[in-house]
Design a protein around this motif. Sequence first.
Motif, PDB file in Angstrom:
ATOM      1  N   VAL A   1       0.860  -1.187   0.000  1.00 41.13           N
ATOM      2  CA  VAL A   1       0.000   0.000   0.000  1.00 41.13           C
ATOM      3  C   VAL A   1       0.896   1.237   0.000  1.00 41.13           C
ATOM      4  O   VAL A   1       1.795   1.357   0.836  1.00 41.13           O
ATOM      5  N   THR A   2       0.632   2.152  -0.932  1.00 41.19           N
ATOM      6  CA  THR A   2       1.489   3.339  -1.038  1.00 41.19           C
ATOM      7  C   THR A   2       1.206   4.347   0.078  1.00 41.19           C
ATOM      8  O   THR A   2       2.121   4.886   0.671  1.00 41.19           O
ATOM      9  N   HIS A   3      -0.085   4.594   0.326  1.00 40.68           N
ATOM     10  CA  HIS A   3      -0.444   5.550   1.377  1.00 40.68           C
ATOM     11  C   HIS A   3      -1.921   5.414   1.699  1.00 40.68           C
ATOM     12  O   HIS A   3      -2.631   4.616   1.074  1.00 40.68           O
ATOM     13  N   SER A   4      -2.360   6.213   2.667  1.00 44.31           N
ATOM     14  CA  SER A   4      -3.691   5.959   3.236  1.00 44.31           C
ATOM     15  C   SER A   4      -4.836   6.661   2.514  1.00 44.31           C
ATOM     16  O   SER A   4      -5.984   6.501   2.908  1.00 44.31           O
ATOM     17  N   HIS A   5      -4.571   7.456   1.475  1.00 45.12           N
ATOM     18  CA  HIS A   5      -5.668   8.160   0.794  1.00 45.12           C
ATOM     19  C   HIS A   5      -6.696   7.160   0.266  1.00 45.12           C
ATOM     20  O   HIS A   5      -6.343   6.057  -0.153  1.00 45.12           O
ATOM     21  N   THR A   6      -7.959   7.584   0.262  1.00 44.11           N
ATOM     22  CA  THR A   6      -9.040   6.626  -0.032  1.00 44.11           C
ATOM     23  C   THR A   6      -8.942   5.975  -1.404  1.00 44.11           C
ATOM     24  O   THR A   6      -9.429   4.870  -1.594  1.00 44.11           O
ATOM     25  N   ASP A   7      -8.312   6.655  -2.356  1.00 48.31           N
ATOM     26  CA  ASP A   7      -8.210   6.024  -3.681  1.00 48.31           C
ATOM     27  C   ASP A   7      -7.150   4.923  -3.702  1.00 48.31           C
ATOM     28  O   ASP A   7      -7.022   4.206  -4.702  1.00 48.31           O
ATOM     29  N   HIS A   8      -6.419   4.757  -2.602  1.00 48.38           N
ATOM     30  CA  HIS A   8      -5.370   3.735  -2.565  1.00 48.38           C
ATOM     31  C   HIS A   8      -5.587   2.658  -1.498  1.00 48.38           C
ATOM     32  O   HIS A   8      -4.952   1.615  -1.546  1.00 48.38           O
TER      33      HIS A   8
ATOM     34  N   THR B   1      11.577   0.299  -0.293  1.00 50.42           N
ATOM     35  CA  THR B   1      10.604   1.377  -0.090  1.00 50.42           C
ATOM     36  C   THR B   1      11.289   2.727  -0.278  1.00 50.42           C
ATOM     37  O   THR B   1      12.426   2.931   0.158  1.00 50.42           O
ATOM     38  N   LEU B   2      10.572   3.644  -0.922  1.00 50.06           N
ATOM     39  CA  LEU B   2      11.105   4.990  -1.169  1.00 50.06           C
ATOM     40  C   LEU B   2      10.105   6.006  -0.624  1.00 50.06           C
ATOM     41  O   LEU B   2       8.892   5.770  -0.675  1.00 50.06           O
ATOM     42  N   PRO B   3      10.602   7.159  -0.162  1.00 51.13           N
ATOM     43  CA  PRO B   3       9.662   8.183   0.330  1.00 51.13           C
ATOM     44  C   PRO B   3       9.089   8.985  -0.830  1.00 51.13           C
ATOM     45  O   PRO B   3       9.825   9.506  -1.669  1.00 51.13           O
ATOM     46  N   ALA B   4       7.781   9.093  -0.887  1.00 50.78           N
ATOM     47  CA  ALA B   4       7.145   9.918  -1.927  1.00 50.78           C
ATOM     48  C   ALA B   4       7.165  11.374  -1.479  1.00 50.78           C
ATOM     49  O   ALA B   4       7.290  11.670  -0.293  1.00 50.78           O
ATOM     50  N   HIS B   5       7.038  12.284  -2.448  1.00 52.76           N
ATOM     51  CA  HIS B   5       6.808  13.690  -2.103  1.00 52.76           C
ATOM     52  C   HIS B   5       5.319  13.910  -2.308  1.00 52.76           C
ATOM     53  O   HIS B   5       4.861  14.247  -3.398  1.00 52.76           O
ATOM     54  N   HIS B   6       4.532  13.653  -1.247  1.00 59.76           N
ATOM     55  CA  HIS B   6       3.093  13.615  -1.491  1.00 59.76           C
ATOM     56  C   HIS B   6       2.224  14.228  -0.405  1.00 59.76           C
ATOM     57  O   HIS B   6       1.269  14.924  -0.707  1.00 59.76           O
ATOM     58  N   ASP B   7       2.519  13.946   0.861  1.00 62.62           N
ATOM     59  CA  ASP B   7       1.628  14.413   1.916  1.00 62.62           C
ATOM     60  C   ASP B   7       2.444  14.564   3.193  1.00 62.62           C
ATOM     61  O   ASP B   7       2.987  13.574   3.687  1.00 62.62           O
ATOM     62  N   GLU B   8       2.503  15.788   3.726  1.00 66.41           N
ATOM     63  CA  GLU B   8       3.358  15.974   4.918  1.00 66.41           C
ATOM     64  C   GLU B   8       2.767  15.316   6.164  1.00 66.41           C
ATOM     65  O   GLU B   8       3.437  15.174   7.174  1.00 66.41           O
ATOM     66  N   ARG B   9       1.510  14.865   6.085  1.00 63.89           N
ATOM     67  CA  ARG B   9       0.895  14.245   7.264  1.00 63.89           C
ATOM     68  C   ARG B   9       1.223  12.761   7.400  1.00 63.89           C
ATOM     69  O   ARG B   9       0.924  12.132   8.407  1.00 63.89           O
ATOM     70  N   GLU B  10       1.787  12.178   6.355  1.00 64.59           N
ATOM     71  CA  GLU B  10       2.197  10.776   6.458  1.00 64.59           C
ATOM     72  C   GLU B  10       3.364  10.522   5.511  1.00 64.59           C
ATOM     73  O   GLU B  10       3.581  11.301   4.583  1.00 64.59           O
ATOM     74  N   GLU B  11       4.091   9.458   5.792  1.00 65.90           N
ATOM     75  CA  GLU B  11       5.215   9.108   4.923  1.00 65.90           C
ATOM     76  C   GLU B  11       4.695   8.195   3.799  1.00 65.90           C
ATOM     77  O   GLU B  11       4.760   6.966   3.898  1.00 65.90           O
ATOM     78  N   ALA B  12       4.139   8.828   2.758  1.00 65.87           N
ATOM     79  CA  ALA B  12       3.666   8.047   1.609  1.00 65.87           C
ATOM     80  C   ALA B  12       4.860   7.333   0.990  1.00 65.87           C
ATOM     81  O   ALA B  12       5.966   7.867   0.962  1.00 65.87           O
ATOM     82  N   LEU B  13       4.620   6.106   0.507  1.00 68.11           N
ATOM     83  CA  LEU B  13       5.723   5.288  -0.001  1.00 68.11           C
ATOM     84  C   LEU B  13       5.583   4.971  -1.483  1.00 68.11           C
ATOM     85  O   LEU B  13       4.476   4.917  -2.025  1.00 68.11           O
ATOM     86  N   LEU B  14       6.734   4.764  -2.099  1.00 68.71           N
ATOM     87  CA  LEU B  14       6.822   4.268  -3.476  1.00 68.71           C
ATOM     88  C   LEU B  14       7.573   2.953  -3.376  1.00 68.71           C
ATOM     89  O   LEU B  14       8.313   2.729  -2.424  1.00 68.71           O
ATOM     90  N   TYR B  15       7.409   2.106  -4.373  1.00 65.74           N
ATOM     91  CA  TYR B  15       8.013   0.779  -4.260  1.00 65.74           C
ATOM     92  C   TYR B  15       8.878   0.417  -5.465  1.00 65.74           C
ATOM     93  O   TYR B  15       8.525   0.701  -6.615  1.00 65.74           O
ATOM     94  N   CYS B  16       9.996  -0.218  -5.156  1.00 68.19           N
ATOM     95  CA  CYS B  16      10.862  -0.818  -6.163  1.00 68.19           C
ATOM     96  C   CYS B  16      10.720  -2.324  -5.967  1.00 68.19           C
ATOM     97  O   CYS B  16      10.983  -2.841  -4.881  1.00 68.19           O
ATOM     98  N   ILE B  17      10.256  -3.016  -7.000  1.00 62.18           N
ATOM     99  CA  ILE B  17       9.926  -4.447  -6.876  1.00 62.18           C
ATOM    100  C   ILE B  17      10.798  -5.244  -7.835  1.00 62.18           C
ATOM    101  O   ILE B  17      10.849  -4.947  -9.036  1.00 62.18           O
ATOM    102  N   GLN B  18      11.478  -6.266  -7.308  1.00 63.41           N
ATOM    103  CA  GLN B  18      12.384  -7.058  -8.137  1.00 63.41           C
ATOM    104  C   GLN B  18      12.072  -8.545  -8.060  1.00 63.41           C
ATOM    105  O   GLN B  18      11.733  -9.067  -7.009  1.00 63.41           O
TER     106      GLN B  18
END
Length: 279
Positions: A74-81, A151-168
């Motif tokens: 899960v990338t972050h807690s926003h309802t679309d995700h 896991t990578l930190p997204a630049h997305h929401d200062e209220r949570e550490e939204a994540l990006l993923y590198c999958i191998q």
Amino acid sequence: MKLKYLGTAAAEGFPAAFCNCEHCKKARENVGAEFRTRCQAMVDGKLLIDFPAETYLHAVRYGTDLSAIENLLVTHSHTDHFYAQELCNRGYRFALNMTAPVLNIYGNSEVHAVFEEGTRRELRPAVAESLRFHTVRAFEEFTAGDYRVLTLPAHHDEREEALLYCIQKGGKTLLWLNDTGILPENVFGFLAQKGIKADLVSFDCTFADDEKPSSARHMNIYQNCEMRDKMVKYGILNTNAKYYATHFSHNGAPFRERMEQMAQKYGFIAAHDGMDVEV
Ligand SMILES: [Zn+2]
Ligand SMILES: [Zn+2]
Ligand SMILES: [Zn+2]
């Protein structure tokens, strides 16, 4: 790896739930071809990226055995995700003969909080046993089934550490980059230091070709190009790497043909719902 784009819209969907703008009205005229659901992707029928309310629709639409999914990033807690309530149906008398006994869910502490809130009322003990939540932070590395995940930190929401993923897996690397605005240098440095050579990069292209993005927490196609240039500079792309764009907002008139032409002009491929990609 086999990547399937299940949903390719931004938070409001396309056509947007409550919208009567010209784009949404036009999309409703040809909804079978033009509609984009909220963001989700599947890898090899075993791993999911994000879990929007459309997860059920996606499973029905593409004939997916959702019970075979062993890992959910899960990338972050926003309802679309992340729509946690649906997880209450994974077991008890709601799901029989499930393929995988356990679903591992990876997300930040805010996603964990939403998981707890969303399942508090209806989660049966028997279902709870089949769900394992793992709280993760940026710049971590873990194994999820057959996959190595960074896991990578997204630049997305200062209220949570939204994540990006590198999958191998099997010598192939997928970089999943939404939701995010332009990433800081240290993220590219981290990937370079880890020896990453991405074969496929999926970019947040919420604003499409709108030259004046309304926020810094998502990107347009020009910022996608800027990010790609940085990745080239850091040497973290394979020579034959492919670049995809997704997470389109209704404001950008994300009609399929229009997005395909726009993306192609800059060396990207515009994703659409149901698109299959070999990584
Ligand atoms: Zn989003
Ligand atoms: Zn609209
Ligand atoms: Zn978001």
